[in-house]
Structures are given as C-alpha cells and as structure tokens.
Enzyme design. Sequence first.
Site, PDB file in Angstrom:
ATOM      1  CD  GLU A   1      -6.156   3.246  -7.828  1.00  0.00           C
ATOM      2  OE1 GLU A   1      -6.844   2.220  -7.729  1.00  0.00           O
ATOM      3  OE2 GLU A   1      -5.290   3.472  -7.446  1.00  0.00           O
TER       4      GLU A   1
ATOM      5  CE  LYS B   1      -5.720  -1.305  -7.262  1.00  0.00           C
ATOM      6  NZ  LYS B   1      -6.115  -0.466  -6.371  1.00  0.00           N
TER       7      LYS B   1
ATOM      8  CB  CYS C   1      -2.892   1.468  -7.523  1.00  0.00           C
ATOM      9  SG  CYS C   1      -2.580   2.216  -5.953  1.00  0.00           S
TER      10      CYS C   1
END
Length: 269
Positions: free
Chosen positions: A40, A109, A141
């Site tokens: 990430e 995200k 994540c």
Amino acid sequence: MQIALAQLAGREGDIAYNLSRTLACLRDAAPETSLIVFPETHLTGFAEPGHVDDRTLSLDGEELTTLIAASREHDTALALGFLERDGEHVFNTTVLITPEDGIALRYRKAHLWPDERNLVAPGDRVGCVEWRGFQVGLLICYDLEFPEPARALGQLGCDLLLVTNGNMDPYGPMHARAAQARAQDNHYFVAMTNRAGEGAGLTFAGESALVAPDGETLFRASRKESVTTLQLDPQRLPAARRDYDYLKDCRIGLQGQRQDTERGRYWHF
C-alpha cells in the site's frame, strides 16, 4: 501465471527512493514473472498530518509514466499503491499497470483507517479487468476486513484479488484470517503484499500471503523484507467451485426478523 510478492520497507515521502526500488524489482525479476505486487502507498508513503500534498502523484505524472515504460520493457505487470492527486481531492490509490494497457485498472481505497480519514477521500467503486486469462481485482489493506467489497468483486467474476497492504502490529493475524475468508467465500486467489520494517511511527507486520480459492494458505512470508515468486495454478479455480459455488448458492434476498422477547414483537427488514 508466475507472480511475485515484493514485501518491501518504503520511506515516507521519499518518492525517488521508492521508485528506484520498484524499478530494481522489475529488472531483477525472473523472466517468467508476469506480475509483481507491492505494498500500500509504496511509491509515496502514507498521508500524515502536514504531509499530504507533498507526497501526491497524478496518473499522468513522470513516475507513473516511468513505470508504464518499465512494465513494457520487461513484459511484467505491477500492482502498487500511492497517494493520488485528482483535482482538489487526494486518494489512497492502487493501480494495475500492464505491458499492454498501461494503467489497466485503478482502485481508490474505500474503507479508510481512522488515522487517514481526515487526510484522504474514500473511493466509491470496485472493478475487475481481464488480464492473461485471469479476471483481476484490487483492494487495499483495511478493505480486506469487510466481506462486501470482496463479494462485489466475486460477483464481477474476479479470479485473482490483489491486495496492496500496509498492515501494522498488532493486527497482522487479522489480515491472515481475512485473506483466507475472502478467498474461500468467493472462490478466487488472494495475493496480498504487506509492508515490512518501520515507518510513519508504525511497525509493519509483513507476512505477505498467497491464498488459494478454497481458502488454503499456499504461502506466508516472514516479517522481513523479501521478494517471493509464486506460481498460480488456474485449475484450482474450477476445483474450488466444483462441488458447490458460494456465489451461485447465496440467497441474498432473504428477509430477516428480530424478536423483542419482552413485548413479543417482530421487526422485518
């Protein structure tokens, strides 16, 4: 397909250094490697108070242009994250770069960790793209801890979920379990690359992993930096779906009810 999980320790805000390590991985990869997955925000480091605008990149910027050229030179795709500037907004973004299409897929995200919610904007969609026989999807994540985006990708036909990860202590075991659950729930591969080392005041958990479509963990890294090459067997996809198929068997339209034991009432939703 042969893929590599590049579990590296990046540097917050040192884009030149992070880019150089990415290019080195591409150069050093075995000729048979089709795809390398990085952590990430690998290119830029995380957004931190006072350090957002100075760490952002644009899709048409020099860094992404360099990576697209390197992908084509080495005939190797890469999935990696960075802070993306788009107009007035900044997103925690991961892209899939392929030799054929350049930026073939972009994902922002959607589920932001508490520390980043005041610094970046959330994304609002998931997507898949077909590449070399696999339907490929992206998550980042904390997204992995929610079944809904993983299931949405499954409904889009995903075969291979790539997770760019920046998971830190003490939450490493949570993502190990979540990766197995998401793979089994949706009968697809999960390839997750986490960050190693320390940065932004955090100690990263490492333990990048490859999970089969039946939920079996095929590989788990240590906590240290590593670049591990792994083989995907496409026959594991139909094998996992042979006896039952969660996506086809799931009954999403069920009605629910809750009984109030004191009043004997039911609520329907």
